[in-house]
Design a protein around this motif. Structure first.
Motif, short mmCIF file in Angstrom:
data_model
loop_
_atom_site.label_atom_id
_atom_site.label_comp_id
_atom_site.label_asym_id
_atom_site.label_seq_id
_atom_site.Cartn_x
_atom_site.Cartn_y
_atom_site.Cartn_z
N ARG A 1 -12.44 -13.38 4.58
CA ARG A 1 -12.15 -13.00 3.20
C ARG A 1 -10.64 -12.97 2.96
N GLU A 2 -9.89 -12.41 3.91
CA GLU A 2 -8.46 -12.25 3.71
C GLU A 2 -7.71 -13.56 3.83
N HIS B 1 -4.51 -9.15 3.90
CA HIS B 1 -4.28 -8.05 4.84
C HIS B 1 -5.54 -7.76 5.63
N VAL B 2 -5.48 -7.94 6.94
CA VAL B 2 -6.57 -7.51 7.81
C VAL B 2 -6.12 -6.20 8.43
N PRO B 3 -6.58 -5.05 7.91
CA PRO B 3 -6.04 -3.78 8.37
C PRO B 3 -6.59 -3.38 9.74
N VAL C 1 -14.16 -9.85 7.33
CA VAL C 1 -12.90 -9.41 6.71
C VAL C 1 -11.84 -10.48 6.89
N PRO D 1 -0.75 -2.67 -4.55
CA PRO D 1 -1.50 -3.61 -3.72
C PRO D 1 -2.09 -4.77 -4.52
N ARG E 1 -10.67 1.14 5.64
CA ARG E 1 -9.73 0.64 4.65
C ARG E 1 -10.18 -0.62 3.93
N ALA E 2 -10.85 -1.53 4.65
CA ALA E 2 -11.08 -2.83 4.05
C ALA E 2 -12.52 -3.02 3.60
N LEU F 1 0.82 -1.21 0.00
CA LEU F 1 0.00 0.00 0.00
C LEU F 1 0.85 1.25 0.00
#
Lengths: 528, 348
Positions: free
Chosen positions: A436-437, A358-360, A433, A348, A366-367, A328
């Motif tokens: 998904r990641e 990436h779990v921000p 999230v 990215p 962000r996600a 990023l």
């Protein structure tokens, strides 16, 4: 066991018997289409008490507090303030009854100063006044309630802890006698947590009442006088904190005992830690927009099948490290190697296609796309290939099917895949999230504060997921402010302090004291 | 138990509630118009009968509606594709002029057969519309300059440019018509009275756009960019190129409206050709809300209002009535949409 100590109507022990409660809830119920959010909830809160409200994600804590603050109308039951039955047709009625809420996401105007925010929408704000006047008034309020703030500072320039103080001050200045805080410590550094707690204790000693929603059991044990547990919308028990243990609270909250494991041993079938380095950094330096060095000469390499824990106090370069590791952000100098090849430009998409999940830290910012549907949000990582999409196409029916599948796997009950994702609870958003990641993280998973906002049951599931990813040969980077979590999961532990990597050590060689010393910026030799 | 409020606000409003709410809003707005007319000493019933007779009640009226709808559907679509991703193209008026100018150039200075010239007009008009918004679009995409102001200001440039062409180099020297070019050498074929092929093409464009965005990767990616640019970056979707693409598409749609207007309806490039269609497109897009297909009934409603205005004008009522009625209707519909979100709570 729980029933013995369930004493819903007795005031906390340090108050004289017969103290009248400031707030009584009697058989409150609130229904949403297809969901019982609250039912038969009866609760007393006394002046001079800190009352903790505990429950899993979706147990009905937020709904109950929205009823108390007049945001929702109860479908049944009574709200009694100072002995008089009352209704709050709108939030301002609750405010004038002395109930104030500090939300998890602050309701401040970022571009306004602290003083302006304090005076916004307040009937006691004089009609004509200068910036100087309101700053003087803000200063006086700050002194009166013992919450230090800088009246002329712009809110967006403040740290989370300072913003929270402004929010609390705003609520108190409107005459709140009952202060409700929703997960107030989630965004605070340990020092700020200490300051918050002493402010709350002072408020209590002056006869104020506090309801605090939290997932952190040790904080509840340290701060609260009484604790009420909600499960599936119903009140399971109210106890004096002295009568309960963290374990008994967890059992009550989840309905079964859950202990977070202190270690996650490898499956026998899992491959050994590999030698190949899917991702590594060499002497990386990152500056923020203001030119401040956020990552200072960081070198590290990830190994497949290993969890690298990054310990450190929040704000010591963690977000920048995560951004560099996931493509990023371009470093100012230094090199990033992805699968052995130097990366020229932060991209990215390239990182995601190379199997970097990436779990921000801030999922909503962000996600996720808060205004789009669950289906569209879940498709974000896999929309560009079948079955959801192709070079030009996108199939909503397939996206919905995919989202339902992810939700089932994550154990999230959805009201439908077409609903906006901002309608889900923070915990459920986080679970989705994560699911998904992990799916796309075939080589690397960078997880920043993955347990934030999750209840203990979900944290346990999340940790199992990370351990399974590790066993499948993924290189996992775990950033956390929770040392227990770092120690339970990590194979190696690194400490970030002021953007510098203070050394990487194997889990076996790391002690709590030495990690703690590194986190505060002392080198190992100093600590010894 | 004491009284509590019986209503709560839905986050997602079912479409039948919106439909009912809008029906009532339109009724309310029309009642206000009727009362005002009555207060002016006019008979609302007679005027209403006249309006109905001269719009939907007659062949010419219906043709007129279709001619009004053609540019409105396209400028509505132009604004709508922007709003969908949080971009506000206020410059459809200018892009319409640009498209019309490009089509006029082909219509005046070539003698190609219609089969070549008409597609060439469409392509040139869309390119001209896109070109007219290119600078605002690129400035928005890469520099973050608000597209609202820049696209709006270019409207005045376009309008003056058309006046210049129509009175200067391209002016009609034959009949001496004021601020107008000669008649174009070719036109979109008329299908039903004055209704020309442009109406069908505009309808097809709106339907195609709706389906295309819902089923394309471009539609999904731009929706992500519009909803949360940070998440788009996180997912590896370049935001700036997509902002540019959406705004260029928007400009092209408005340019197409100009092509049909000049080469189907008016046949000459004239000053004031755009007739506020660009601005009314904003109203059409807002009426259509989230649905592209809803642009069609929204354009029809707007066309009805425009037609009503003309009819009222023939009875010595000020032409500003159109603006007043439009404003009233938009206000009533906004209120209706909001009220439709509130439902009675079933208490147990």
């Amino acid at each position: 066991m729980a029933d013995v100590t369930h004493t819903p109507n007795a005031p906390p022990r340090h108050l004289p018997a017969g103290t009248p409660p400031i707030l009584e809830l009697v058989n409150i119920a609130k229904y949403f289409p297809g969901v019982i959010a609250n039912e038969h909830v009866s609760l007393n809160v006394f002046p001079g008490e800190i009352h903790a409200l505990l429950g899993e994600n979706g147990a009905g804590k937020s709904t109950l507090m929205n009823v108390v603050t007049g945001l929702y109308q109860p479908d049944a039951g009574e709200i009694i303030i100072d002995g008089y039955g009352t209704t709050f047709p709108a939030p301002d009625a609750a405010i004038s009854a002395g109930i104030g809420m500090v939300h998890q996401h602050f309701r401040l105007v970022p571009r306004f100063t602290v003083a302006e925010n304090l005076h916004l929408g307040w009937s006691e704000t004089p009609k004509r006044l200068s910036a100087k006047d309101i700053e003087a008034r803000a200063k006086a309020l700050s002194t009166k309630f013992g919450l230090p703030v800088r009246p002329s500072a712009i809110v967006s320039s403040l740290s989370a802890g300072e913003q929270q103080r402004v929010e609390i001050l705003r609520v108190l200045s409107r005459g709140a006698r009952l202060l409700i805080l929703d997960e107030p410590t989630a965004v605070l550094s340990p020092v700020e947590v200490g300051e918050l707690f002493s402010a709350l204790r002072r408020f209590r000693s002056e006869g104020g009442a506090v309801i605090i929603i939290s997932h952190k059991l040790d904080e509840i044990m340290a701060l609260a006088d009484r604790v009420s547990v909600l499960r599936q919308g119903r009140l399971i028990g109210t106890h004096q904190v002295a009568d309960v243990t963290p374990d008994s609270l967890v059992t009550e909250m989840i309905g079964r005992p859950v202990a977070l494991a202190t270690s996650y041993p490898r499956q026998a079938s899992a491959p050994e830690v590999g030698k190949a380095e899917p991702l590594s950094l060499q002497q990386v330096i990152v500056r923020d927009n203001a030119g401040v060095v956020r990552l200072d000469n960081v070198s590290l390499s990830l190994r497949p099948g290993e969890i690298l824990g990054i310990a450190g106090v929040t704000g010591n370069g963690q977000p920048e490290l995560a951004e560099v590791l996931t493509g990023l952000k371009d470093p100012e100098s230094g090199t990033i190697f992805l699968n052995g090849k130097a990366v020229n430009r932060a991209d990215p998409a390239m990182f995601a296609h190379a199997g970097v999940g990436h779990v921000p830290e801030d999922r909503l910012k962000r996600a996720l796309m808060p205004g789009l549907s669950v289906a569209e949000n879940m498709a974000l990582r896999e929309y560009d290939h079948p079955p959801i999409g192709g070079k030009f196409s996108f199939s909503m029916p397939q996206a919905r099917k995919f989202a339902q599948m992810l939700a089932d796997k994550a154990g999230v009950k959805l009201p439908g895949t077409q609903v906006q994702i901002r309608g889900l609870s923070g915990g459920n958003q986080q679970r989705l999230v994560l699911e998904r990641e992990i799916r796309i993280a075939s080589h690397v998973l960078v997880a920043s504060y993955p347990s934030r906002g999750l209840d203990i049951g979900a944290i346990s599931a999340m940790r199992d997921m990370l351990a399974r990813a590790r066993d499948a040969g993924v290189a996992v980077v775990l950033m956390s402010e929770d040392l227990d979590e770092i120690f339970a999961l990590s194979d190696r532990i690194a400490v970030l302090y002021a953007g510098r990597l203070m050394g990487i050590m194997a889990r076996a060689d790391a002690g709590r004291d030495s990690i703690g010393a590194l986190m505060s910026g002392r080198s190992l030799s100093e600590a010894a | 138990m004491s009284a509590v409020s019986h209503r709560t606000r839905l986050t997602v409003v079912p479409s039948y509630r919106i439909a009912v709410g809008r029906g009532l809003s339109i009724l309310a707005a029309l009642s206000v118009v009727a009362i005002t007319l009555a207060a002016m000493g006019r008979s609302p019933i007679e005027l209403a009968a006249l309006v109905v007779r001269s719009t939907v009640g007659s062949r010419f009226g219906i043709e007129d509606l279709a001619l009004f709808m053609t540019p409105l559907m396209l400028t509505g679509a132009a604004v709508w594709v922007g709003i969908r991703v949080n971009l506000w193209n206020i410059g459809a008026e200018g892009q319409l002029y640009a498209g019309a100018t490009a089509a006029t150039a082909i219509g005046l200075f070539t003698h190609w057969p219609a089969l070549v010239a008409l597609p060439a007009m469409i392509v040139a008009g869309m390119l001209a519309g896109a070109a007219w918004i290119f600078v605002p679009a690129a400035a928005r995409a890469w520099l973050g300059v608000s597209e609202i102001v820049t696209s709006l200001l270019l409207n005045f440039v376009a309008s003056l440019l058309v006046y210049y062409l129509a009175t200067g180099p391209w002016a009609d020297r034959v009949t001496g018509a004021l601020a107008s070019t000669e008649r174009l050498h070719m036109a979109f074929p008329e299908l039903w009275g004055a209704v020309h092929l442009g109406f069908i093409l505009a309808l097809a464009t709106v339907i195609g756009l709706g389906i295309g965005l819902a089923k394309s990767r471009f539609g999904y990616e731009t929706a992500v960019c519009g909803s949360n640019p940070q998440a788009a970056h996180y997912a590896g979707i370049g935001v700036a190129p997509r902002i540019l693409a959406v705004l260029l598409l928007s400009g092209a749609l408005a340019g197409l409206a100009g092509v049909f207007e000049v080469a189907g309806t008016v046949h000459r490039l004239q000053g004031g050709l755009a007739n506020n269609y660009g601005y009314l497109g904003i109203v059409v897009a807002l009426l259509a809300r989230g649905s592209c297909l809803a642009l069609i009934p929204a354009a029809l409603l707007m066309a009805l209002i425009l037609d009503t205005g003309i009819v009222l004008q023939t009875t010595q009522i000020s032409s500003s009535a159109v603006l007043a009625i439009t404003g009233l209707l938009v206000l009533a519909i906004a209120a209706g949409d909001e009220l439709a979100a509130y439902v009675r709570v079933n208490r147990t």
